[in-house]
Design a protein around this motif. Structure first.
Motif, PDB file in Angstrom:
ATOM      1  N   CYS A   1       0.822  -1.217   0.000  1.00  0.00           N
ATOM      2  CA  CYS A   1       0.000   0.000   0.000  1.00  0.00           C
ATOM      3  C   CYS A   1       0.851   1.260   0.000  1.00  0.00           C
ATOM      4  O   CYS A   1       0.339   2.354  -0.257  1.00  0.00           O
ATOM      5  CB  CYS A   1      -0.952  -0.004   1.193  1.00  0.00           C
ATOM      6  N   GLY A   2       2.130   1.127   0.288  1.00  0.00           N
ATOM      7  CA  GLY A   2       3.027   2.277   0.217  1.00  0.00           C
ATOM      8  C   GLY A   2       3.179   2.819  -1.192  1.00  0.00           C
ATOM      9  O   GLY A   2       3.641   3.940  -1.389  1.00  0.00           O
ATOM     10  N   LEU A   3       2.803   2.025  -2.194  1.00  0.00           N
ATOM     11  CA  LEU A   3       2.873   2.492  -3.582  1.00  0.00           C
ATOM     12  C   LEU A   3       1.981   3.701  -3.822  1.00  0.00           C
ATOM     13  O   LEU A   3       2.241   4.510  -4.714  1.00  0.00           O
ATOM     14  CB  LEU A   3       2.474   1.358  -4.542  1.00  0.00           C
ATOM     15  N   TYR A   4       0.917   3.810  -3.039  1.00  0.00           N
ATOM     16  CA  TYR A   4      -0.006   4.933  -3.161  1.00  0.00           C
ATOM     17  C   TYR A   4      -0.187   5.553  -1.771  1.00  0.00           C
ATOM     18  O   TYR A   4      -1.023   5.091  -0.994  1.00  0.00           O
ATOM     19  CB  TYR A   4      -1.354   4.483  -3.728  1.00  0.00           C
ATOM     20  N   PRO A   5       0.614   6.576  -1.445  1.00  0.00           N
ATOM     21  CA  PRO A   5       0.531   7.169  -0.105  1.00  0.00           C
ATOM     22  C   PRO A   5      -0.818   7.826   0.163  1.00  0.00           C
ATOM     23  O   PRO A   5      -1.185   8.802  -0.478  1.00  0.00           O
ATOM     24  CB  PRO A   5       1.651   8.218  -0.099  1.00  0.00           C
ATOM     25  N   SER A   6      -1.550   7.243   1.071  1.00  0.00           N
ATOM     26  CA  SER A   6      -2.863   7.777   1.457  1.00  0.00           C
ATOM     27  C   SER A   6      -3.079   7.425   2.923  1.00  0.00           C
ATOM     28  O   SER A   6      -2.872   6.276   3.325  1.00  0.00           O
ATOM     29  CB  SER A   6      -3.959   7.146   0.594  1.00  0.00           C
ATOM     30  N   LEU A   7      -3.496   8.390   3.693  1.00  0.00           N
ATOM     31  CA  LEU A   7      -3.737   8.161   5.115  1.00  0.00           C
ATOM     32  C   LEU A   7      -4.775   7.073   5.324  1.00  0.00           C
ATOM     33  O   LEU A   7      -4.588   6.154   6.111  1.00  0.00           O
ATOM     34  CB  LEU A   7      -4.163   9.460   5.801  1.00  0.00           C
ATOM     35  N   TRP A   8      -5.895   7.148   4.575  1.00  0.00           N
ATOM     36  CA  TRP A   8      -6.969   6.178   4.768  1.00  0.00           C
ATOM     37  C   TRP A   8      -6.567   4.783   4.316  1.00  0.00           C
ATOM     38  O   TRP A   8      -6.901   3.801   4.972  1.00  0.00           O
ATOM     39  CB  TRP A   8      -8.239   6.645   4.056  1.00  0.00           C
ATOM     40  N   LEU A   9      -5.847   4.690   3.220  1.00  0.00           N
ATOM     41  CA  LEU A   9      -5.379   3.390   2.749  1.00  0.00           C
ATOM     42  C   LEU A   9      -4.412   2.782   3.761  1.00  0.00           C
ATOM     43  O   LEU A   9      -4.490   1.598   4.078  1.00  0.00           O
ATOM     44  CB  LEU A   9      -4.716   3.528   1.374  1.00  0.00           C
ATOM     45  N   ALA A  10      -3.517   3.614   4.295  1.00  0.00           N
ATOM     46  CA  ALA A  10      -2.557   3.131   5.298  1.00  0.00           C
ATOM     47  C   ALA A  10      -3.268   2.667   6.566  1.00  0.00           C
ATOM     48  O   ALA A  10      -2.909   1.629   7.139  1.00  0.00           O
ATOM     49  CB  ALA A  10      -1.544   4.222   5.628  1.00  0.00           C
ATOM     50  N   LEU A  11      -4.272   3.419   7.000  1.00  0.00           N
ATOM     51  CA  LEU A  11      -5.015   3.029   8.205  1.00  0.00           C
ATOM     52  C   LEU A  11      -5.777   1.717   8.008  1.00  0.00           C
ATOM     53  O   LEU A  11      -5.743   0.829   8.863  1.00  0.00           O
ATOM     54  CB  LEU A  11      -5.995   4.129   8.611  1.00  0.00           C
ATOM     55  N   ILE A  12      -6.439   1.583   6.882  1.00  0.00           N
ATOM     56  CA  ILE A  12      -7.213   0.361   6.619  1.00  0.00           C
ATOM     57  C   ILE A  12      -6.287  -0.840   6.461  1.00  0.00           C
ATOM     58  O   ILE A  12      -6.487  -1.885   7.088  1.00  0.00           O
ATOM     59  CB  ILE A  12      -8.119   0.555   5.383  1.00  0.00           C
ATOM     60  N   ALA A  13      -5.255  -0.692   5.615  1.00  0.00           N
ATOM     61  CA  ALA A  13      -4.322  -1.801   5.389  1.00  0.00           C
ATOM     62  C   ALA A  13      -3.572  -2.149   6.667  1.00  0.00           C
ATOM     63  O   ALA A  13      -3.381  -3.332   6.988  1.00  0.00           O
ATOM     64  CB  ALA A  13      -3.335  -1.440   4.283  1.00  0.00           C
ATOM     65  N   GLY A  14      -3.159  -1.137   7.416  1.00  0.00           N
ATOM     66  CA  GLY A  14      -2.444  -1.381   8.671  1.00  0.00           C
ATOM     67  C   GLY A  14      -3.306  -2.100   9.701  1.00  0.00           C
ATOM     68  O   GLY A  14      -2.842  -3.010  10.388  1.00  0.00           O
ATOM     69  N   THR A  15      -4.565  -1.689   9.788  1.00  0.00           N
ATOM     70  CA  THR A  15      -5.484  -2.338  10.735  1.00  0.00           C
ATOM     71  C   THR A  15      -5.737  -3.792  10.352  1.00  0.00           C
ATOM     72  O   THR A  15      -5.690  -4.690  11.207  1.00  0.00           O
ATOM     73  CB  THR A  15      -6.819  -1.573  10.796  1.00  0.00           C
ATOM     74  N   LEU A  16      -5.978  -4.036   9.059  1.00  0.00           N
ATOM     75  CA  LEU A  16      -6.194  -5.416   8.600  1.00  0.00           C
ATOM     76  C   LEU A  16      -4.952  -6.279   8.803  1.00  0.00           C
ATOM     77  O   LEU A  16      -5.039  -7.423   9.254  1.00  0.00           O
ATOM     78  CB  LEU A  16      -6.622  -5.424   7.131  1.00  0.00           C
ATOM     79  N   ALA A  17      -3.787  -5.731   8.467  1.00  0.00           N
ATOM     80  CA  ALA A  17      -2.539  -6.490   8.600  1.00  0.00           C
ATOM     81  C   ALA A  17      -2.215  -6.768  10.070  1.00  0.00           C
ATOM     82  O   ALA A  17      -1.808  -7.883  10.423  1.00  0.00           O
ATOM     83  CB  ALA A  17      -1.390  -5.731   7.944  1.00  0.00           C
ATOM     84  N   ALA A  18      -2.402  -5.770  10.931  1.00  0.00           N
ATOM     85  CA  ALA A  18      -2.144  -5.973  12.356  1.00  0.00           C
ATOM     86  C   ALA A  18      -3.106  -6.998  12.944  1.00  0.00           C
ATOM     87  O   ALA A  18      -2.710  -7.836  13.767  1.00  0.00           O
ATOM     88  CB  ALA A  18      -2.245  -4.643  13.109  1.00  0.00           C
ATOM     89  N   SER A  19      -4.348  -6.965  12.497  1.00  0.00           N
ATOM     90  CA  SER A  19      -5.332  -7.948  12.969  1.00  0.00           C
ATOM     91  C   SER A  19      -4.954  -9.356  12.525  1.00  0.00           C
ATOM     92  O   SER A  19      -5.038 -10.311  13.307  1.00  0.00           O
ATOM     93  CB  SER A  19      -6.730  -7.606  12.445  1.00  0.00           C
TER      94      SER A  19
END
Length: 195
Positions: free
Chosen positions: A117-135
């Protein structure tokens, strides 16, 4: 990810060597977020709300940051592997460092993968992907540790919670180190481009 019970037993019984683990898997997995973020911050950029400017990092600045992040991830997997082995004595199991590092690597796999998701820097994308990955990583940790260590699920919950706390301490230490470097003047260099 699809058959964790089988995989944890296989990893415990036949872990790859530590050198094979790092050269064959960890360095490449850690490169996913580092390279993705390098590309995203130098080629795509991001814009602040209400602004017509696109903010990017200079290639040199982004390369330094990506390289240091890559090294921090390599070290983080090693530290977490050591923590898994160190804590195992408390629960009467005796995995070696290679087994513990393999467990740490495979548990962190969703976090590495979210680095795309770092390919497209976006706060919302980072939050969603980070939350899913951490879960997903937490799920692998809590369900996999009792199987991997061959201990009862009740002990596994306490053990996994302890490892999660150590992981959070490592994360905070990395954040503090980043703030110290930025305070010393070693930080990102920005470029602003009008849309």
């Amino acid at each position: 990810m699809t058959k964790p019970e089988t995989e944890w037993n296989l990893i415990r019984e036949k872990p790859p060597g530590i050198l094979q683990l790092y050269l064959g898997q960890i360095i490449w997995l850690a490169a996913i977020p580092a390279l993705g973020t390098y590309y995203g911050t130098t080629q795509v950029g991001w814009s602040l709300p209400g602004s017509s400017e696109i903010v990017k990092l200079t290639p040199e600045s982004a390369a330094w940051m990506a390289g240091l992040a890559w090294l921090a991830m390599l070290a983080g997997v090693g530290v977490m592997g050591w923590a898994v082995q160190w804590m195992s004595q408390t629960f009467g199991t005796k995995p070696n460092l290679t087994q513990s590092t393999a467990f740490s690597c495979y548990t962190a796999f969703p976090l590495f993968l979210a680095g795309i998701c770092g390919l497209y820097p976006s706060l919302w994308l980072a939050l969603i992907a980070g939350t899913l990955a951490a879960s997903a990583s937490a799920w692998l940790l809590y369900t996999g540790l009792p199987t991997f260590m061959n201990i009862p699920k009740e002990q596994g919950f306490i053990y996994a919670s302890s490892i999660l706390c150590i992981g959070l301490v490592v994360l905070v230490a990395l954040m503090i180190t980043t703030v110290i470097f930025w305070g010393m003047g070693i930080g990102p260099e920005y470029i602003s481009v009008i849309k």
